[in-house]
Structure formats: structure tokens, C-alpha cells
Design a protein around this motif. Structure first.
Motif, PDB file in Angstrom:
ATOM      1  N   SER A  42       0.797  -1.228   0.000  1.00 51.78           N
ATOM      2  CA  SER A  42       0.000   0.000   0.000  1.00 51.78           C
ATOM      3  C   SER A  42       0.829   1.277   0.000  1.00 51.78           C
ATOM      4  N   PRO A  43       1.412   1.638  -1.127  1.00 52.23           N
ATOM      5  CA  PRO A  43       2.178   2.884  -1.187  1.00 52.23           C
ATOM      6  C   PRO A  43       1.307   4.114  -0.963  1.00 52.23           C
ATOM      7  N   TYR A  44       1.912   5.152  -0.396  1.00 54.82           N
ATOM      8  CA  TYR A  44       1.213   6.425  -0.258  1.00 54.82           C
ATOM      9  C   TYR A  44       2.122   7.575  -0.639  1.00 54.82           C
ATOM     10  N   GLY A  45       1.501   8.715  -0.909  1.00 53.75           N
ATOM     11  CA  GLY A  45       2.269   9.881  -1.307  1.00 53.75           C
ATOM     12  C   GLY A  45       1.589  11.167  -0.900  1.00 53.75           C
ATOM     13  N   ILE A  46       2.006  12.250  -1.560  1.00 48.74           N
ATOM     14  CA  ILE A  46       1.502  13.591  -1.287  1.00 48.74           C
ATOM     15  C   ILE A  46       0.856  14.124  -2.552  1.00 48.74           C
ATOM     16  N   GLY A  47      -0.331  14.705  -2.412  1.00 51.24           N
ATOM     17  CA  GLY A  47      -1.024  15.284  -3.555  1.00 51.24           C
ATOM     18  C   GLY A  47      -1.594  16.647  -3.228  1.00 51.24           C
ATOM     19  N   GLY A  48      -1.983  17.348  -4.277  1.00 52.42           N
ATOM     20  CA  GLY A  48      -2.647  18.636  -4.151  1.00 52.42           C
ATOM     21  C   GLY A  48      -3.840  18.676  -5.080  1.00 52.42           C
ATOM     22  N   PRO A  49      -4.552  19.789  -5.119  1.00 49.95           N
ATOM     23  CA  PRO A  49      -5.681  19.917  -6.040  1.00 49.95           C
ATOM     24  C   PRO A  49      -5.218  19.869  -7.495  1.00 49.95           C
ATOM     25  N   ALA A  50      -6.127  19.538  -8.378  1.00 45.49           N
ATOM     26  CA  ALA A  50      -5.813  19.579  -9.808  1.00 45.49           C
ATOM     27  C   ALA A  50      -5.479  21.009 -10.222  1.00 45.49           C
ATOM     28  N   GLY A  51      -4.647  21.132 -11.245  1.00 42.93           N
ATOM     29  CA  GLY A  51      -4.370  22.433 -11.833  1.00 42.93           C
ATOM     30  C   GLY A  51      -3.256  23.217 -11.174  1.00 42.93           C
ATOM     31  N   MET A  52      -2.385  22.563 -10.417  1.00 38.10           N
ATOM     32  CA  MET A  52      -1.280  23.288  -9.788  1.00 38.10           C
ATOM     33  C   MET A  52      -0.249  23.726 -10.815  1.00 38.10           C
ATOM     34  N   ASP A  53       0.368  24.868 -10.571  1.00 43.22           N
ATOM     35  CA  ASP A  53       1.450  25.371 -11.397  1.00 43.22           C
ATOM     36  C   ASP A  53       2.587  24.340 -11.408  1.00 43.22           C
ATOM     37  N   PRO A  54       3.042  23.906 -12.583  1.00 42.64           N
ATOM     38  CA  PRO A  54       4.131  22.918 -12.627  1.00 42.64           C
ATOM     39  C   PRO A  54       5.383  23.366 -11.880  1.00 42.64           C
ATOM     40  N   ALA A  55       5.643  24.671 -11.833  1.00 46.44           N
ATOM     41  CA  ALA A  55       6.823  25.151 -11.107  1.00 46.44           C
ATOM     42  C   ALA A  55       6.671  24.939  -9.613  1.00 46.44           C
ATOM     43  N   VAL A  56       5.469  25.153  -9.094  1.00 43.68           N
ATOM     44  CA  VAL A  56       5.205  24.893  -7.679  1.00 43.68           C
ATOM     45  C   VAL A  56       5.335  23.399  -7.390  1.00 43.68           C
ATOM     46  N   VAL A  57       4.830  22.579  -8.288  1.00 43.05           N
ATOM     47  CA  VAL A  57       4.941  21.127  -8.124  1.00 43.05           C
ATOM     48  C   VAL A  57       6.410  20.723  -8.033  1.00 43.05           C
ATOM     49  N   ARG A  58       7.247  21.313  -8.867  1.00 43.94           N
ATOM     50  CA  ARG A  58       8.679  20.967  -8.846  1.00 43.94           C
ATOM     51  C   ARG A  58       9.313  21.328  -7.510  1.00 43.94           C
ATOM     52  N   VAL A  59       8.974  22.491  -6.964  1.00 41.87           N
ATOM     53  CA  VAL A  59       9.519  22.893  -5.667  1.00 41.87           C
ATOM     54  C   VAL A  59       9.107  21.900  -4.580  1.00 41.87           C
TER      55      VAL A  59
END
Length: 331
Positions: free
Chosen positions: A258-275
Motif C-alpha cells: 500500500s504505497p502512499y504519497g503527497i497530492g494537491g488539487p488539480a491544476g497546480m502550477d508545474p513550477a510549484v509542483v517541482r519545488v
């Protein structure tokens, strides 16, 4: 990738005139004035305080805070098998990177087990980083009459519906794997869903349920002699509990981590995702977080955003096949 949902809410580009910043990895996203992050980040943990996931996520959040230069504040939202964080993200939460959630595997399963799904895992989230996977096991009270998992299965088969087993919620890996075991062994037992590991294990200790299927939050109670570990569900025996066989060793062809991770809402700025991806990559390797992983016999399993998105899509599709085959419904 379709699951990544990067364009669903109109993710904005970086623009041509972004200046380089002095803090490594931090950027000034186009939709914000100033740098990201310039204020605390909220991280929803969809489980109760004090359980193994809460402890793990707080260690991860603390390490990520040091890398982002802003606090990553944990907020517990327990219940409903771990889907409340995802449900909050899908409910018109701004995709600015300041509200995130742990994404347990139940997020991919629960919507396929109810008539009206509260969210769509393929459209409603941005997948930032996979972190690790759980060690699962089955425990009973130390004075229970079953000395092995096979003895428990034999009793359950001879006494249909007499065994009540606790889980941290419907649609979780604990629930689904126990029902897979029941289907393979031809037995019938009754799931009792709780809000997290603390409630689930306390129920077995107090005798309200005979069995707990749970993450390795049971480890200290097993070590203290209060609970008996009958089996674990990983590909090999747990380092701290080498006497407990795996399901595969017992002739049940199931591995569940059962792997888990971190997510956010759809539509995030790709630059923010990279940070955020890089911050969590470093945080996952932080000695304090690694020490907690080792405490619960969990192994690092980091995936960056693109790979995590692909893995989530595959998980959703595979789980759908299994749920339909077993006819599973959320209780």
C-alpha cells in the motif's frame, strides 16, 4: 499524463521574466506575487493523531519545513477510510500549493466502491510525490486462543460470521486484503471500520474485536507482549519480527504494501509542483524520517511527480478490476 490533471484548472506558465532566487529550489510562480512558499503550507493527514501515519507524516513535514523555509503544518482529518483529505482537495481548494494531503491507497478504491463517488482520482488531483509503503499485519490479543494465522483461519471457517476484525476504514488495503483472504480461503468474517490505528488496536485490546488488520502501529504493543502478531503482508518477513510469516509463506498468494504519497488539487502550477517534489524528495531521505520508517519496518519508495502520476493511474485501474471481481462495497 491524464491522471496528473495539470491543465484541468488552467495551470499557469512561469512566464519569461522570472528572476533567479537565492534560496535553492524556491521559485516565484506566475500566479502569485513573490516567492513560493511565502507562508505556511497545510498538510492534511487523513488519520487520527498518534497512529503510525501521523507520526510518519509529522517527521516528513518537519523535514520538508526546513527545506522550504516555511512551516508545513499537519492537520488531522480522520475517518472514512482515509479519504477526507482527498475529498477536501477536490472541494474547490485553490491549487496554489498551500494545501496538500497524504494520499493513501483508499483514495483510488473508495470511489469505485460507492454509488456516488465523492471525487475522481483521475481528474481531481495533482500527484506530487510518492513517499513509501506500509508494513501490514494481523494481530490478536496476547491471550487469544489462536497461536497462528492458520489457526485463526480454521476457526473462522468453522464459525462463519463469528470473527470481527477491525480496520482503519472501508476501502483501505487492510479491508480489501482481508476480504481477498476470505475469498481465497472460503471463509466469512465481519469488518469493523475505525477512524485509524489507535482506535482499531484499542478495540482489539479491549475485546470489542477479536482481530486487528493494521499498519505496523502495532509494533510496540507486540514488542511489549500485549498483542500477538500472526502474519505480515509484505514480500518478505519484517526485520523486527522475523518469527511472523508472510501471507505467501502461508500459501496465500498476496503481497500488500500500500504505497502512499503527497497530492494537491488539480491544476497546480508545474513550477510549484517541482519545488514541492524536490522538498519532499529531500525530506523523505532526512535521517529523522528514515528513522521513523525503520521503526515501523517501512522502506523508502520515492517517486517524483510524473512517475507517481503514472503509478496512481495503474493502481486505480488495477484496483477497479479487483473491486468488481470481489463485488466489494464500502460499509
Amino acid at each position: 499524463m491524464t491522471i496528473h490533471a495539470m491543465g484541468r484548472r488552467g495551470a499557469l506558465g512561469l512566464g519569461a521574466g522570472l528572476a533567479a532566487l537565492s534560496r535553492p529550489g524556491l521559485i516565484a510562480p506566475a500566479q502569485a506575487q513573490g516567492r513560493f512558499p511565502d507562508r505556511p503550507v497545510r498538510l492534511i493527514v487523513p488519520w487520527g493523531p498518534g497512529g503510525s501515519t501521523d507520526i510518519l507524516m509529522r517527521a516528513l513535514a518537519d523535514a520538508a519545513s526546513r527545506r522550504l523555509g516555511q512551516p508545513v503544518v499537519v492537520e488531522n482529518r480522520a475517518g472514512a477510510g482515509g479519504i477526507l483529505g482527498a475529498q477536501f482537495l477536490a472541494g474547490n481548494t485553490r491549487p496554489d500549493g498551500y494545501t496538500l494531503s497524504q494520499i493513501p491507497i483508499s483514495v483510488f478504491r473508495y470511489p469505485q466502491m460507492v454509488p456516488r463517488a465523492p471525487f475522481d482520482p483521475m481528474k481531481d488531483f495533482t500527484y506530487i510525490a510518492q513517499i513509501t509503503g506500509y508494513l501490514f499485519g494481523v494481530v490478536v490479543k496476547a491471550d487469544a486462543p489462536w497461536g497462528s494465522f492458520r489457526e485463526l483461519l480454521a476457526y473462522a471457517k468453522a464459525n462463519p460470521g463469528k470473527i470481527n476484525y477491525g480496520t482503519p476504514g472501508s476501502g483501505t488495503s487492510l479491508h480489501i486484503t482481508m476480504e481477498q483472504v476470505a475469498a481465497k480461503e472460503g471463509i466469512e468474517w465481519v469488518q469493523v471500520p475505525y477512524r485509524g490505528a489507535a482506535e482499531n488496536l484499542q478495540s482489539t485490546l479491549s475485546g470489542n474485536t477479536q482481530v486487528s488488520a493494521e499498519t505496523s502501529g502495532w509494533s510496540e504493543l507486540v514488542a511489549a507482549g500485549q498483542l500477538r502478531l500472526l502474519c505480515t503482508w509484505g514480500p518478505e518477513r519484517a526485520k523486527r519480527f522475523p518469527d511472523a510469516p508472510t501471507l505467501k509463506e502461508l500459501g496465500i498468494d498476496i503481497v500488500s504494501t500500500s504505497p502512499y504519497g503527497i497530492g494537491g488539487p488539480a491544476g497546480m502550477d508545474p513550477a510549484v509542483v517541482r519545488v514541492l517534489e524536490e522538498a519532499f524528495r529531500e525530506a523523505a531521505q532526512d535521517p529523522a524520517h528514515v528513522a521513523v520508517l525503520e521503526r515501523y519496518d517501512m522502506a523508502p519508495a520515492f517517486l517524483g511527480s510524473a512517475d507517481y502520476a503514472a503509478a496512481a493511474k495503474a493502481q486505480y485501474e488495477e484496483d477497479g478490476v479487483m473491486i468488481r471481481r470481489l463485488g466489494l462495497k464500502a460499509g
